[in-house]
Scaffold this motif. Structure first.
Motif, PDB file in Angstrom:
ATOM      1  N   SER A   1       0.653  -1.127  -0.010  1.00  0.00           N
ATOM      2  CA  SER A   1      -0.130   0.008  -0.091  1.00  0.00           C
ATOM      3  C   SER A   1       0.943   1.245   0.016  1.00  0.00           C
ATOM      4  N   ASP A   2       2.159   1.311   0.120  1.00  0.00           N
ATOM      5  CA  ASP A   2       2.959   2.507   0.413  1.00  0.00           C
ATOM      6  C   ASP A   2       4.338   2.065  -0.286  1.00  0.00           C
ATOM      7  N   LEU A   3       4.507   2.254  -1.238  1.00  0.00           N
ATOM      8  CA  LEU A   3       5.748   1.853  -2.208  1.00  0.00           C
ATOM      9  C   LEU A   3       6.574   3.151  -2.819  1.00  0.00           C
ATOM     10  N   PRO A   4       7.673   3.285  -3.037  1.00  0.00           N
ATOM     11  CA  PRO A   4       8.600   4.299  -3.732  1.00  0.00           C
ATOM     12  C   PRO A   4       7.938   4.260  -5.186  1.00  0.00           C
ATOM     13  N   ASP A   5       7.639   5.584  -5.701  1.00  0.00           N
ATOM     14  CA  ASP A   5       7.399   5.946  -6.973  1.00  0.00           C
ATOM     15  C   ASP A   5       8.414   6.035  -8.047  1.00  0.00           C
ATOM     16  N   PRO A   6       8.538   5.074  -8.964  1.00  0.00           N
ATOM     17  CA  PRO A   6      10.018   5.014  -9.687  1.00  0.00           C
ATOM     18  C   PRO A   6       9.807   6.340 -10.475  1.00  0.00           C
ATOM     19  N   ASP A   7       8.764   7.097 -10.811  1.00  0.00           N
ATOM     20  CA  ASP A   7       8.707   8.513 -11.631  1.00  0.00           C
ATOM     21  C   ASP A   7       9.363   9.443 -10.736  1.00  0.00           C
ATOM     22  N   SER A   8       9.365   9.475  -9.397  1.00  0.00           N
ATOM     23  CA  SER A   8       9.812  10.368  -8.494  1.00  0.00           C
ATOM     24  C   SER A   8      11.416  10.435  -8.604  1.00  0.00           C
ATOM     25  N   PHE A   9      12.125   9.314  -9.122  1.00  0.00           N
ATOM     26  CA  PHE A   9      13.542   9.277  -9.173  1.00  0.00           C
ATOM     27  C   PHE A   9      14.161  10.373 -10.006  1.00  0.00           C
ATOM     28  N   GLY A  10      13.288  10.641 -11.112  1.00  0.00           N
ATOM     29  CA  GLY A  10      13.600  11.457 -12.159  1.00  0.00           C
ATOM     30  C   GLY A  10      14.473  12.820 -11.973  1.00  0.00           C
ATOM     31  N   ALA A  11      13.814  13.469 -10.955  1.00  0.00           N
ATOM     32  CA  ALA A  11      14.583  14.773 -10.302  1.00  0.00           C
ATOM     33  C   ALA A  11      16.190  14.600  -9.978  1.00  0.00           C
ATOM     34  N   TYR A  12      16.190  13.466  -9.061  1.00  0.00           N
ATOM     35  CA  TYR A  12      17.248  13.250  -8.397  1.00  0.00           C
ATOM     36  C   TYR A  12      18.393  12.783  -9.760  1.00  0.00           C
ATOM     37  N   THR A  13      18.196  11.814 -10.529  1.00  0.00           N
ATOM     38  CA  THR A  13      19.072  11.505 -11.698  1.00  0.00           C
ATOM     39  C   THR A  13      19.358  12.596 -12.662  1.00  0.00           C
ATOM     40  N   ASP A  14      18.302  13.461 -12.866  1.00  0.00           N
ATOM     41  CA  ASP A  14      18.512  14.574 -13.826  1.00  0.00           C
ATOM     42  C   ASP A  14      19.519  15.520 -13.003  1.00  0.00           C
ATOM     43  N   GLY A  15      19.568  15.521 -11.683  1.00  0.00           N
ATOM     44  CA  GLY A  15      20.538  16.478 -11.041  1.00  0.00           C
ATOM     45  C   GLY A  15      21.734  16.072 -11.045  1.00  0.00           C
ATOM     46  N   LEU A  16      21.748  14.457 -10.708  1.00  0.00           N
ATOM     47  CA  LEU A  16      23.234  13.894 -10.919  1.00  0.00           C
ATOM     48  C   LEU A  16      23.856  14.194 -12.322  1.00  0.00           C
ATOM     49  N   LEU A  17      23.018  14.103 -13.130  1.00  0.00           N
ATOM     50  CA  LEU A  17      23.374  14.246 -14.882  1.00  0.00           C
ATOM     51  C   LEU A  17      23.962  15.757 -14.931  1.00  0.00           C
ATOM     52  N   THR A  18      23.445  16.540 -14.308  1.00  0.00           N
ATOM     53  CA  THR A  18      24.025  17.955 -14.073  1.00  0.00           C
ATOM     54  C   THR A  18      25.291  18.035 -13.493  1.00  0.00           C
ATOM     55  N   ALA A  19      25.405  17.313 -12.204  1.00  0.00           N
ATOM     56  CA  ALA A  19      26.493  17.396 -11.668  1.00  0.00           C
ATOM     57  C   ALA A  19      27.693  16.665 -12.402  1.00  0.00           C
ATOM     58  N   MET A  20      27.401  15.378 -12.949  1.00  0.00           N
ATOM     59  CA  MET A  20      28.502  14.931 -14.025  1.00  0.00           C
ATOM     60  C   MET A  20      28.765  15.705 -14.998  1.00  0.00           C
ATOM     61  N   SER A  21      28.113  16.726 -15.685  1.00  0.00           N
ATOM     62  CA  SER A  21      28.453  17.657 -16.915  1.00  0.00           C
ATOM     63  C   SER A  21      29.375  18.623 -16.109  1.00  0.00           C
ATOM     64  N   LYS A  22      29.556  18.987 -14.945  1.00  0.00           N
ATOM     65  CA  LYS A  22      30.311  19.950 -14.316  1.00  0.00           C
ATOM     66  C   LYS A  22      31.612  19.186 -13.790  1.00  0.00           C
ATOM     67  N   LEU A  23      31.681  17.816 -13.369  1.00  0.00           N
ATOM     68  CA  LEU A  23      32.812  17.087 -13.260  1.00  0.00           C
ATOM     69  C   LEU A  23      33.477  16.443 -14.258  1.00  0.00           C
ATOM     70  N   ALA A  24      33.154  16.366 -15.128  1.00  0.00           N
ATOM     71  CA  ALA A  24      33.484  15.529 -16.728  1.00  0.00           C
ATOM     72  C   ALA A  24      34.866  16.341 -17.078  1.00  0.00           C
ATOM     73  N   THR A  25      35.924  15.338 -16.908  1.00  0.00           N
ATOM     74  CA  THR A  25      37.269  15.687 -17.401  1.00  0.00           C
ATOM     75  C   THR A  25      37.176  15.407 -18.950  1.00  0.00           C
ATOM     76  N   GLY A  26      36.389  14.486 -19.450  1.00  0.00           N
ATOM     77  CA  GLY A  26      36.490  14.264 -20.729  1.00  0.00           C
ATOM     78  C   GLY A  26      35.031  13.609 -21.196  1.00  0.00           C
TER      79      GLY A  26
END
Lengths: 303, 111
Positions: A48-73
């Motif tokens: 009756s109370d489960l994590p919603d996979p759609d709610s992960f998008g904001a987090y993984t998108d944020g990490l993609l932004t972080a990756m773009s800043k930390l990418a040395t290649g």
């Protein structure tokens, strides 16, 4: 609107009503038609109370932004309809090496150490990039677990009603299902491949860079484990649904244990090699202003 | 205070200033931008009731905390080194106009 766990009480009610109909039509002949009401109406209560996979998008998108800043290649970010998408190196990180070159001709401990430090500085940043990739992969794997769970619950709860409605004096057809969560997350992979990193940071296998933010691509790549719901009688039907739910619970635990193992491995690697993960400041960074030129050259400061 | 003179010396000192005042702050800004997305706890997306599975929220938060600390510490190092380079440049006494003019040209460069 897609299926969500909020739909489960309604599906349980449908199952109960189908069981009541079967009981009314055929229950006089066999006690296997009689099932305790709460056993059916509460059959999905654990979900009756489960994590919603759609709610992960904001987090993984944020990490993609972080990756773009930390990418040395350059790096791969995921699959799209057009093929593999790639990210480019951050255009500012190389300025540390430029700054190091500016002091290359200067003498003094501070200048010398800063120059040497600037040449190896990107290794630590590459490790931080690799760890960010590993974190994002773990999040995608976790999202994939719940994407699979919801798909399985949708199929199972619909199949259960279908099977219950097919109960006709023990001669209905059984409903065959495929439960997908079983192989959604298949294991721990080798190190995340990122140029310039010195640490081996691990990822969950099957949850590579090329996954959508909801983990759907991992889910779609998974094979299915067969499950069957009997339409022999209401009690058999309910028992099969309960067995399938038990299987889903086990697979959730197994999937999440792999995610946790991957995360803990990365945490241990980083804690064990912190100076490689984050290079200590060169002596220039610790020189007070009064000491910058106190001795010969730049930043020669004995204190 | 150390001293120096001549156009070449002024250029060299100006480049040290640019390294500290222009190049490294851009790196610092980039690292700050990398750190910002890693502030939120994962509890809102991984928590569940009913005892299902094993919530990895704690490990997700811990790995993210380590990455953020690594990025933030790297930014701090860039900041202190940048400040030291600015001090190093500013604390030279340029004793002739050629040195002072060259130093100022380096500081005013837009690239």
């Amino acid at each position: 609107m897609g299926f969500s766990h909020h739909d489960l009480p309604g599906r349980a009610q449908e199952l109960y009503e189908a069981q009541q109909a079967a009981l009314e039509d055929h229950g006089d002949d066999c006690d296997m038609y009689d099932v305790e009401a709460s056993r059916i109406t509460g059959i999905y209560d654990a979900f009756s109370d489960l994590p919603d996979p759609d709610s992960f998008g904001a987090y993984t998108d944020g990490l993609l932004t972080a990756m773009s800043k930390l990418a040395t290649g350059g790096y791969e970010t995921g699959q799209t309809e057009g093929g593999q998408t790639t990210g480019v190196a951050s255009d500012t990180l190389s300025l540390v090496a430029v700054a190091g070159d500016e002091v290359d001709d200067w003498t003094g401990q501070g200048a010398d150490e800063f120059h040497t430090w600037s040449e190896g500085w990107t290794t630590g940043i590459s490790n931080q990039f690799a760890a960010t990739v590993a974190l994002r992969i773990a999040l995608n794997a976790e999202a994939a677990v719940w994407t699979g769970v919801l798909k399985d619950l949708d199929n199972l709860s619909k199949g259960a009603v279908e099977a219950m409605k097919a109960v006709t004096e023990c001669n209905g057809d059984d409903v065959k299902l495929g439960l997908s969560i079983a192989t959604a997350v298949v294991g721990i992979a080798a190190a995340v491949p990122t140029a310039g990193a010195s640490l081996s940071l691990v990822a969950v296998a099957g949850a590579g860079l090329g996954v959508a933010s909801t983990g759907m691509e991992i889910y779609e790549a998974a094979s299915e484990e067969p499950a069957e719901i009997s339409s022999c009688c209401p009690r058999c039907c309910v028992e099969d649904v309960e067995e399938a739910l038990g299987k889903i619970k086990t697979k959730i635990t197994e999937g999440e244990e792999l995610v946790i193992e991957s995360l803990q491995n990365n945490i241990d690697v980083i804690n064990g090699s912190w100076s490689e993960f984050c290079h200590p400041a060169p002596s220039l960074g610790g020189v007070p202003r009064s000491g910058i030129h106190a001795y010969e050259g730049m930043g020669t400061y004995p204190g | 205070m150390p001293t120096g003179s001549g156009e070449g010396f002024g250029v060299e000192v100006g480049r040290v200033w640019r390294a500290g005042a222009v190049h490294l702050p851009r790196v610092s800004d980039t690292l700050h931008e990398a750190s910002v997305p890693m502030l939120a706890s994962h509890a809102p997306i991984t928590s569940r009731s009913g005892g299902l599975g094993k919530d990895p929220g704690g490990q997700l938060d811990e790995l993210q905390r380590l990455i953020r600390k690594g990025v933030d510490d790297s930014k701090d190092t860039i900041d202190v080194c940048g400040q030291a380079l600015i001090w190093a440049a500013e604390d030279y006494e340029l004793t002739d106009e050629a040195a002072r003019a060259a130093y100022q040209r380096e500081k005013d460069r837009l690239d």
